[in-house]
Design a protein around this motif. Structure first.
Motif, PDB file in Angstrom:
ATOM      1  N   GLY A 151       0.772  -1.042   0.121  1.00  0.00           N
ATOM      2  CA  GLY A 151      -0.078   0.214  -0.418  1.00  0.00           C
ATOM      3  C   GLY A 151       0.800   1.013  -0.318  1.00  0.00           C
ATOM      4  N   ILE A 152       2.151   0.687   0.550  1.00  0.00           N
ATOM      5  CA  ILE A 152       3.033   2.746   0.646  1.00  0.00           C
ATOM      6  C   ILE A 152       3.058   2.447  -0.767  1.00  0.00           C
ATOM      7  CG2 ILE A 152       4.623   3.247   2.150  1.00  0.00           C
ATOM      8  CD1 ILE A 152       3.806   2.043   4.323  1.00  0.00           C
ATOM      9  N   THR A 153       4.216   1.503  -1.123  1.00  0.00           N
ATOM     10  CA  THR A 153       4.456   1.740  -2.153  1.00  0.00           C
ATOM     11  C   THR A 153       3.521   2.164  -3.566  1.00  0.00           C
ATOM     12  OG1 THR A 153       5.711  -1.152  -2.273  1.00  0.00           O
ATOM     13  CG2 THR A 153       5.477  -0.203  -4.528  1.00  0.00           C
ATOM     14  N   ARG A 154       2.255   1.561  -3.621  1.00  0.00           N
ATOM     15  CA  ARG A 154       1.728   2.317  -4.680  1.00  0.00           C
ATOM     16  C   ARG A 154       1.366   4.220  -3.894  1.00  0.00           C
ATOM     17  NH1 ARG A 154      -4.445   3.265  -3.723  1.00  0.00           N
ATOM     18  NH2 ARG A 154      -5.174   3.244  -6.326  1.00  0.00           N
ATOM     19  N   ASN A 155       0.962   4.009  -3.079  1.00  0.00           N
ATOM     20  CA  ASN A 155       1.397   5.413  -2.357  1.00  0.00           C
ATOM     21  C   ASN A 155       1.872   6.179  -3.631  1.00  0.00           C
ATOM     22  OD1 ASN A 155      -1.511   5.612  -1.821  1.00  0.00           O
ATOM     23  ND2 ASN A 155      -0.583   5.303   0.892  1.00  0.00           N
ATOM     24  N   LYS A 156       3.340   5.747  -2.838  1.00  0.00           N
ATOM     25  CA  LYS A 156       4.572   6.523  -3.236  1.00  0.00           C
ATOM     26  C   LYS A 156       4.174   6.441  -5.020  1.00  0.00           C
ATOM     27  CE  LYS A 156       7.317   8.312  -1.846  1.00  0.00           C
ATOM     28  NZ  LYS A 156       7.811   9.608  -0.898  1.00  0.00           N
ATOM     29  N   ALA A 157       4.350   5.298  -5.756  1.00  0.00           N
ATOM     30  CA  ALA A 157       4.340   5.140  -6.829  1.00  0.00           C
ATOM     31  C   ALA A 157       3.162   5.577  -7.532  1.00  0.00           C
ATOM     32  CB  ALA A 157       4.235   3.917  -7.400  1.00  0.00           C
TER      33      ALA A 157
END
Length: 186
Positions: free
Chosen positions: A78-84
């Motif tokens: 989820g953190i990865t998605r937000n950063k991307a």
């Protein structure tokens, strides 16, 4: 990482634990998944590397904030998605993004012909996935590439389970339509 390992982290994440060791374990367990997911969302290897570093920096700083409401994997993704997504929102990056990059599959030792055909088929499939709209692409990647269950995908994408199921269904229909159009020669 199995469920018992997940509980292990939740139980021991308290002030005073060695965050460096926990982070090292998390990077070993999920680093490749984070990079792959960031790559599939941004289509850029350099951005995926930067995002992966940012994600694990955030994980390190927020390790004690993890409440165990979802799996650690879906929290990190989820953190990865937000950063991307934040990366993609940058107007300059949107204008300069190059497409067509592909990450090669790791080499294995079947026959050279089998390997070539497998790589070609996988590449064609993932090129179709990359052609999907973002909301379908991220659901497909989380479900079929990273093997997350529907509930964890919903947590990572911050949508309902019904929305995840709908996106997966619609993505399959879009990919089938693409394949049919290619078969007809359109």
């Amino acid at each position: 990482m199995n469920v018992d390992a997940e509980k292990h982290y939740v139980r021991y994440l308290a002030p005073g634990c060695d965050r460096d060791l926990v982070l090292e374990d998390l990077m070993t367990a999920y680093g490749e998944d984070v990079w792959n997911f960031a790559f599939f969302l941004t289509r850029r290897a350099d951005a995926a590397g930067d995002i992966s570093q940012d994600v694990f920096l955030i994980v390190y700083n927020r390790l004690y904030a993890f409440r165990g409401e979802c799996s650690i994997k879906s929290w990190i993704l989820g953190i990865t998605r937000n950063k991307a997504l934040n990366y993609r929102k940058n107007a300059f990056i949107r204008k300069v993004t190059l497409t067509g990059a592909w990450v090669p599959e790791p080499d294995r030792s079947p026959s050279a012909e089998q390997t070539a055909f497998r790589k070609l088929a996988a590449r064609e499939l993932w090129e179709r996935v990359m052609a999907l709209p973002m909301k379908f692409r991220e659901a497909v990647i989380l479900a079929y590439h990273l093997d997350l269950p529907i509930g964890e995908i919903a947590a990572a994408l911050q949508v309902s389970e019904g929305t995840v199921k709908s996106r997966l269904y619609r993505a399959k229909r879009k990919m089938a339509a693409l394949l049919e159009a290619e078969t007809r020669g359109e």
